[in-house]
Design an enzyme around this catalytic site. Structure first.
Site, PDB file in Angstrom:
ATOM      1  N   LEU A  45       0.817  -1.214   0.000  1.00  0.00           N
ATOM      2  CA  LEU A  45       0.000   0.000   0.000  1.00  0.00           C
ATOM      3  C   LEU A  45       0.851   1.265   0.000  1.00  0.00           C
ATOM      4  CD1 LEU A  45      -2.886  -0.733   2.516  1.00  0.00           C
ATOM      5  CD2 LEU A  45      -3.042  -0.427   0.053  1.00  0.00           C
TER       6      LEU A  45
ATOM      7  N   LYS B 270     -15.721  -1.333   4.003  1.00  0.00           N
ATOM      8  CA  LYS B 270     -15.760  -2.521   4.874  1.00  0.00           C
ATOM      9  C   LYS B 270     -14.375  -3.136   5.136  1.00  0.00           C
ATOM     10  CE  LYS B 270     -19.431  -4.161   6.155  1.00  0.00           C
ATOM     11  NZ  LYS B 270     -20.211  -3.462   7.203  1.00  0.00           N
ATOM     12  N   PRO B 271     -13.529  -3.296   4.093  1.00  0.00           N
ATOM     13  CA  PRO B 271     -12.211  -3.881   4.393  1.00  0.00           C
ATOM     14  C   PRO B 271     -11.428  -3.049   5.417  1.00  0.00           C
ATOM     15  CG  PRO B 271     -12.593  -3.826   2.015  1.00  0.00           C
ATOM     16  CD  PRO B 271     -13.718  -3.063   2.645  1.00  0.00           C
TER      17      PRO B 271
ATOM     18  N   CYS C 293      30.122  -1.432  -8.934  1.00  0.00           N
ATOM     19  CA  CYS C 293      30.558  -2.643  -8.249  1.00  0.00           C
ATOM     20  C   CYS C 293      30.887  -3.733  -9.270  1.00  0.00           C
ATOM     21  CB  CYS C 293      29.520  -3.066  -7.223  1.00  0.00           C
ATOM     22  SG  CYS C 293      30.250  -3.928  -5.838  1.00  0.00           S
TER      23      CYS C 293
ATOM     24  N   ARG D 224      32.606  -8.795  -2.061  1.00  0.00           N
ATOM     25  CA  ARG D 224      33.655  -9.679  -1.546  1.00  0.00           C
ATOM     26  C   ARG D 224      34.936  -9.573  -2.377  1.00  0.00           C
ATOM     27  NH1 ARG D 224      29.188 -12.970  -1.468  1.00  0.00           N
ATOM     28  NH2 ARG D 224      28.504 -13.322   0.656  1.00  0.00           N
TER      29      ARG D 224
ATOM     30  N   HIS E 108      28.749   1.804  -4.096  1.00  0.00           N
ATOM     31  CA  HIS E 108      27.363   2.021  -4.543  1.00  0.00           C
ATOM     32  C   HIS E 108      26.939   3.477  -4.323  1.00  0.00           C
ATOM     33  CE1 HIS E 108      26.305  -2.159  -5.392  1.00  0.00           C
ATOM     34  NE2 HIS E 108      27.144  -2.455  -4.420  1.00  0.00           N
TER      35      HIS E 108
ATOM     36  N   GLU F 237      24.637   5.052  -5.657  1.00  0.00           N
ATOM     37  CA  GLU F 237      23.169   5.231  -5.716  1.00  0.00           C
ATOM     38  C   GLU F 237      22.541   5.286  -4.326  1.00  0.00           C
ATOM     39  OE1 GLU F 237      24.839   2.522  -6.502  1.00  0.00           O
ATOM     40  OE2 GLU F 237      23.771   0.666  -5.996  1.00  0.00           O
TER      41      GLU F 237
HETATM   42  N1  GLN Z   1      29.923  -9.959  -6.829  1.00  0.00           N
HETATM   43  C1  GLN Z   1      30.861  -8.897  -6.732  1.00  0.00           C
HETATM   44  C2  GLN Z   1      31.650  -8.944  -5.441  1.00  0.00           C
HETATM   45  O1  GLN Z   1      31.234  -9.583  -4.498  1.00  0.00           O
HETATM   46  C3  GLN Z   1      30.191  -7.556  -6.886  1.00  0.00           C
HETATM   47  C4  GLN Z   1      29.264  -7.225  -5.780  1.00  0.00           C
HETATM   48  C5  GLN Z   1      28.322  -6.120  -6.129  1.00  0.00           C
HETATM   49  O2  GLN Z   1      28.190  -5.777  -7.292  1.00  0.00           O
HETATM   50  N2  GLN Z   1      27.652  -5.564  -5.146  1.00  0.00           N
HETATM   51  O3  GLN Z   1      32.675  -8.322  -5.333  1.00  0.00           O
END
Ligand code: GLN
Length: 547
Positions: A15, A188-189, A380, A474, A519, A521
């Site tokens: 919702l 009603k819901p 990444c 990783r 990241h 973003e």
């Molecule tokens: N799989 C890649 C790593 O572990 C990239 C991870 C990702 O894009 N967040 O390094």
């Protein structure tokens, strides 16, 4: 001492509880209050870190390295308050804490029960940081009546009793379905859902009713009467063109006023909504459109790349253009030439991902963008693939690859240009990992610093050479290939402060080609677009003018 607003949902899921919570947080800020938002998820996973993006959408990572529900992303995008590890909890985490305490003998041999042990653990979670803000907004995942949610509902009921009168309120989201045959909105819901809440001892103070049609006065009165709330506290939530219209829309419908009334805060401070008016203006008054391809694996489910989609929208707002996103399945290029699929886009983005599937396609997408001079952002895994592309096609390392894929196949096939990182520095401490460690929590997670190269494009985009960004991976590009790759022109323009971990690569003789190990973003906001996304969209606009 914070006032608490508990946000629950009923009738159906999806919702927009998270959005309502985030918008309310923004509105309270606009009235001069400080806020923190929290999410309590009833599922039994300890955290969403190991859940498939197909199941649960994207994993949102906090500065302090927690893998959380994507709703925390909404909270940050609307309030600008960086979420913390202590802002997200699941039943799994709560039970795991309780069982750990039981094993340690903390409960002195008592019988461990849902009430009070589990509920106390939830209440302790709610209290963290209660002295720091004016309002704590706590959203309960799922819908009222779900079996797994019960301990959470019981805990918030108790919590509101433990606190002085008037310090906690309950806001409940429901749906008013429209029956075309009778031309009516049905209440009603909503009545049933409120009854369900009342039966567990919670009486909502505010009802937010999702509806596709305007809610007539008569229906509003009926809901107020049958659900035992004030008429002004029945707030309409209509469908919006953009989620970023939500703060202004909820303000128009009186949500923030209803909340302040429920707390008896009067006179209510006047809101300053200029930030949101500017955001709305940038959405409604655009000049042109760019189309960007996201070449990824989870393309059927847009929530898997939620923050990227939003960050691109913010980038569009920074440039006053519409950004159209097209999802392209990377696996297509395993067998097909990418050109017919990627020609015509104004920019290409290869997002993060895990596992080998689709990676050969992503490498081809990076090659296409490099050779055709199309703006490219690699995030990444998207950065790692761009490096492997350069290593294979320019630096003569024909079998360049990532250890991530060797690991899956169980045999060595690649020269590990991207390798499994097992030891790194966090602050002043060393962190160590083994390949055999649990799947959960073995990654380099959260905010890490990077130093940018003077005069590089990224330094110019950020306007500084010291940054910190959030990580979740990783594997790392091996710095021992730096020289070889720089010889063919790939610049390592961002490094960890100790110089061991490549954070950013870029092609300087390209309109815009940047790969980042982190990241970006996750930190973009509509009122403060991330510089990389703002500049990436600017480059896309330039490309669109060339064609
Ligand atoms: N799989 C890649 C790593 O572990 C990239 C991870 C990702 O894009 N967040 O390094």
């Amino acid at each position: 001492m914070a006032r608490y607003i508990f946000i629950t949902g009923g009738v159906v899921s999806s919702l927009g509880k998270g959005l309502a919570s985030a918008a309310l947080g923004a509105l309270l800020q606009a009235r001069g209050f400080s806020v923190r938002l929290r999410k309590l998820d009833p599922y039994l996973n300890v955290d969403p870190g190991t859940m498939s993006p197909f199941e649960h959408g994207e994993v949102f990572v906090t500065d302090d390295g927690a893998e959380t529900d994507l709703d925390l992303g909404h909270y940050e995008r609307f309030t600008g308050v960086p979420a913390r590890m202590t802002d997200s909890v699941s039943s799994g985490r709560i039970y795991s804490n309780v069982l750990e305490k039981e094993r340690r003998g903390d409960y002195l041999g008592k019988t461990i029960q849902v009430v009070p042990h589990v509920t106390n653990e939830i209440k302790d979670f709610l209290k963290v940081g209660e002295d720091e803000v004016d309002f704590m907004l706590c959203e309960i995942g799922g819908t009222v009546g779900d079996i797994e949610g019960l301990p959470f509902f019981e805990a918030i009921r108790q919590f509101s009793h433990d606190k002085p009168r008037g310090q906690c309120i309950f806001m409940h989201l429901t749906l008013l379905p429209y029956l075309a045959a009778s031309g009516e909105l049905k209440t009603k819901p909503t009545q049933h859902s409120v009854k369900e809440l009342q039966s567990i001892g919670i009486a909502p103070d505010i009802l937010v009713c999702r509806s596709e049609q305007p809610i007539p006065e008569k229906e509003r009165e009926k809901i107020a009467l049958f659900c035992n709330v004030r008429k002004e506290a029945v707030v309409a939530a209509y469908d919006l063109n953009s989620i970023y219209e939500a703060p202004l829309a909820y303000h128009r419908e009186g949500l923030d006023q209803a909340v302040l009334d429920a707390f008896d805060i009067s006179p209510a401070p006047k809101p300053d909504l200029r930030v949101w008016q500017d955001v709305a203006d940038r959405i409604h008054h655009t000049d042109g459109e760019v189309t960007i391809a996201i070449v990824g694996k989870y393309t059927q489910l847009e929530d898997a790349y939620k923050s990227i989609k939003e960050a691109l929208t913010h980038g569009g707002m920074a440039n006053r253009v519409k950004v159209k996103v097209k999802w392209v399945d990377a696996e297509i290029f395993d067998t097909e030439d990418p050109a017919p699929h990627l020609e015509g886009f104004h920019a290409i983005l290869v997002p993060g991902g895990f596992g080998e599937r689709g990676t050969e396609g992503k490498i081809k997408a990076a090659q296409f963008a490099r050779e055709r001079q199309i703006p490219y952002m690699g995030i990444c895994l998207g950065m790692q693939m761009a490096v492997i592309e350069a290593a294979r096609n320019l630096a003569g390392l024909d079998d360049a690859g990532s250890e991530e894929f060797d690991h899956e196949a169980g045999k060595k096939r690649f020269t590990p240009v991207v390798y499994h990182l097992k030891e790194w520095v966090q602050g002043n401490a060393k962190v160590k990992r083994k390949v055999s460690d649990d799947k959960g929590g073995t990654m380099r997670l959260g905010a890490y610093d990077a130093t940018l190269k003077d005069g590089s494009r990224v330094a110019q985009v950020y306007g500084t050479t010291e940054i910190d960004e959030r990580h979740r991976h990783r594997y790392e590009v091996d710095v021992k290939y730096r020289e070889k790759l720089e010889q063919v022109g790939l610049v390592f323009s961002g490094m960890s402060p100790d110089g061991r971990l490549p954070e950013i690569v870029e092609w300087p003789d390209h309109p815009w080609f940047i790969g980042v190990q982190f990241h970006p973003e996750l930190k973009s906001k509509p009122f403060d677009p991330h510089p990389l996304f703002a500049d990436f969209v600017r480059a896309a606009v330039e490309t669109s003018r060339l064609v």
